[in-house]
Write a protein that holds these residues in place. Structure first.
Motif, PDB file in Angstrom:
ATOM      1  N   ILE A 302       0.238  -6.218  -7.821  1.00 57.74           N
ATOM      2  CA  ILE A 302       1.152  -5.244  -7.233  1.00 57.74           C
ATOM      3  C   ILE A 302       2.494  -5.927  -7.013  1.00 57.74           C
ATOM      4  CG2 ILE A 302       1.558  -3.624  -5.351  1.00 57.74           C
ATOM      5  CD1 ILE A 302      -1.432  -3.742  -4.746  1.00 57.74           C
ATOM      6  N   VAL A 307      -3.274  -9.595  -5.426  1.00 58.12           N
ATOM      7  CA  VAL A 307      -3.848  -9.220  -4.141  1.00 58.12           C
ATOM      8  C   VAL A 307      -5.351  -8.971  -4.316  1.00 58.12           C
ATOM      9  CG1 VAL A 307      -3.700  -7.635  -2.198  1.00 58.12           C
ATOM     10  CG2 VAL A 307      -1.646  -8.124  -3.550  1.00 58.12           C
ATOM     11  N   THR A 309      -8.346  -7.120  -3.721  1.00 58.27           N
ATOM     12  CA  THR A 309      -8.587  -5.807  -3.120  1.00 58.27           C
ATOM     13  C   THR A 309     -10.061  -5.443  -2.992  1.00 58.27           C
ATOM     14  OG1 THR A 309      -8.228  -4.831  -5.311  1.00 58.27           O
ATOM     15  CG2 THR A 309      -6.350  -4.882  -3.798  1.00 58.27           C
ATOM     16  N   ARG A 330      -4.108   0.297  -4.750  1.00 55.73           N
ATOM     17  CA  ARG A 330      -2.657   0.130  -4.691  1.00 55.73           C
ATOM     18  C   ARG A 330      -2.108   0.600  -3.338  1.00 55.73           C
ATOM     19  NH1 ARG A 330      -1.324  -1.797  -9.359  1.00 55.73           N
ATOM     20  NH2 ARG A 330       0.910  -1.734  -8.855  1.00 55.73           N
ATOM     21  N   TRP A 332      -0.355  -0.513  -1.067  1.00 56.74           N
ATOM     22  CA  TRP A 332       0.635  -1.547  -0.738  1.00 56.74           C
ATOM     23  C   TRP A 332       1.677  -0.962   0.206  1.00 56.74           C
ATOM     24  CZ3 TRP A 332       0.835  -6.525  -0.850  1.00 56.74           C
ATOM     25  CH2 TRP A 332       2.051  -7.213  -0.819  1.00 56.74           C
ATOM     26  N   TRP A 340      -0.702  -5.453   2.329  1.00 59.97           N
ATOM     27  CA  TRP A 340      -1.654  -4.469   1.807  1.00 59.97           C
ATOM     28  C   TRP A 340      -2.460  -3.930   2.980  1.00 59.97           C
ATOM     29  CZ3 TRP A 340      -6.459  -2.551   1.448  1.00 59.97           C
ATOM     30  CH2 TRP A 340      -6.823  -1.815   0.307  1.00 59.97           C
TER      31      TRP A 340
END
Length: 361
Positions: A302, A307, A309, A330, A332, A340
């Protein structure tokens, strides 16, 4: 600047905030969390919490927040997440000054998440002029029109019932938060360590909120119900200089238990972890670094950042072994201090839902 070339009030406040915190703060998030705490009150063990007073601000400390995350669904079972956060940051120590000389900066974040979209907004205000603040009794936290406020006959010992409101250009929500169980002191009686050194915060939660209300996305109102988690935390230096950020989860188990855990990432790889298991009968057990294993499973790129996730979480002493997946990878928060934050679901030895927050990536 806006289209006329004038500096807006919000732009001025945001610029003052960024200038006051400096580049290192931007790297590590809001408030320069690893900076030395000279001029601010220390966090020490043994504090006696008092409610409703501790629902209000603690300006002698550098940083604190009022934080709500909610896992919600509509009548068709479509899942949503909602976030509401009010941050207070002192840009200098000492007693609070009047008006525009006040040292407090306030920042609000709000978001709504669905599988196919993530909407967020942020706002800033300067302390001392009435734009933002928190009153302990009756409880009222606000920044402009965003607010978390006590409803009639609020119980100060469980901070319920409350109403929560926020809006952005393409979303809004109004939620009612009810709870019939007491607050939970995190860590050791509310003293929450962040490293093996002196870094710590004062931290308590209300993990038992039932949420009902209306989300509006693209001008379409949606009735929702679900569960919400409220965190209160304040400190003057919660990160050590060799810590880059944290990975935090709040989990609602389908069986009724709750779990909070976090991992403070250290540059040498010797991460510091802590947590609290909250049983359905109200009893709680503190978890330490040796009890918790957090393993990233999936990385989402991202804005050029990698990141993690999806996670595998294991707590052997509680027979917990689960995999957590995001509702929307996503999720973010592309705010001035990006991170996040979004709803998750998990399965394995236990099933349920919760929220994941990750900073410093």
């Amino acid at each position: 600047m806006n289209g006329s070339g004038l500096i807006t009030r919000r732009g001025f406040i945001r610029g003052a905030l960024l200038a006051g915190l400096g580049g290192k703060a931007l790297a590590q998030g809001f408030a320069g969390l690893s900076e030395g705490a000279d001029g601010f009150a220390p966090v020490v063990p043994g504090r006696t919490f008092a409610f409703p007073a501790d629902h209000g601000p603690h300006p002698e400390f550098r940083i604190e927040w009022w934080y709500v995350t909610a896992n919600l669904a509509d009548a068709r079972g479509v899942a949503y997440g909602a976030q509401w956060t009010l941050f207070r940051q002192a840009i200098a120590g000492g007693g609070p000054q009047e008006g525009w000389a006040n040292q407090q900066i306030w920042m609000g974040h709000a978001a709504v998440t669905r599988e196919d979209t993530h909407r967020f907004s942020q706002t800033f205000a300067r302390g001392g002029v009435g734009q933002a603040g928190v009153e302990a009794q009756p409880f009222h936290a606000w920044i402009d029109a965003w607010e978390m406020r006590a409803l009639d006959q609020v119980n100060d010992d469980n901070i319920a019932s409350c109403e929560l409101k926020a809006s952005g250009t393409d979303f809004s929500y109004t939620l009612r938060l009810d709870a019939d169980r007491p607050l939970v002191l995190q860590g050791d009686g509310g003293y929450s360590r962040k490293s093996l050194r002196e870094q710590a915060s004062y931290y308590y939660s209300q993990p038992h909120y039932a949420a009902t209300g209306i989300l509006t996305v693209d001008d379409r109102p949606i009735d929702v119900t679900g569960m919400a988690w409220f965190d209160r935390e304040w400190s003057s230096q919660p990160l050590a200089p060799d810590q880059s950020g944290w990975d935090w989860l709040s989990l609602h188990f389908n069986a009724g238990d709750k779990l909070m855990l976090y991992r403070m990432r250290q540059t040498d790889g010797q991460h510091y972890s802590s947590g609290k298991w909250i049983a359905s009968d109200g009893t709680a057990e503190t978890l330490g670094s040796d009890d918790i294993a957090m393993t990233p499973l999936t990385v989402t790129v991202i804005e050029g950042r990698k990141v993690p996730t999806a996670w595998r979480i294991a707590v052997a002493k509680m027979a917990l072994a689960i995999e957590c997946r995001p509702l929307n990878p996503r999720s973010w928060m592309g705010t001035s201090f990006p991170y996040w934050e979004g709803p998750i679901r998990f399965a394995g030895s236990h099933t349920g839902m919760g929220y994941l927050e990750m900073t410093g990536y």
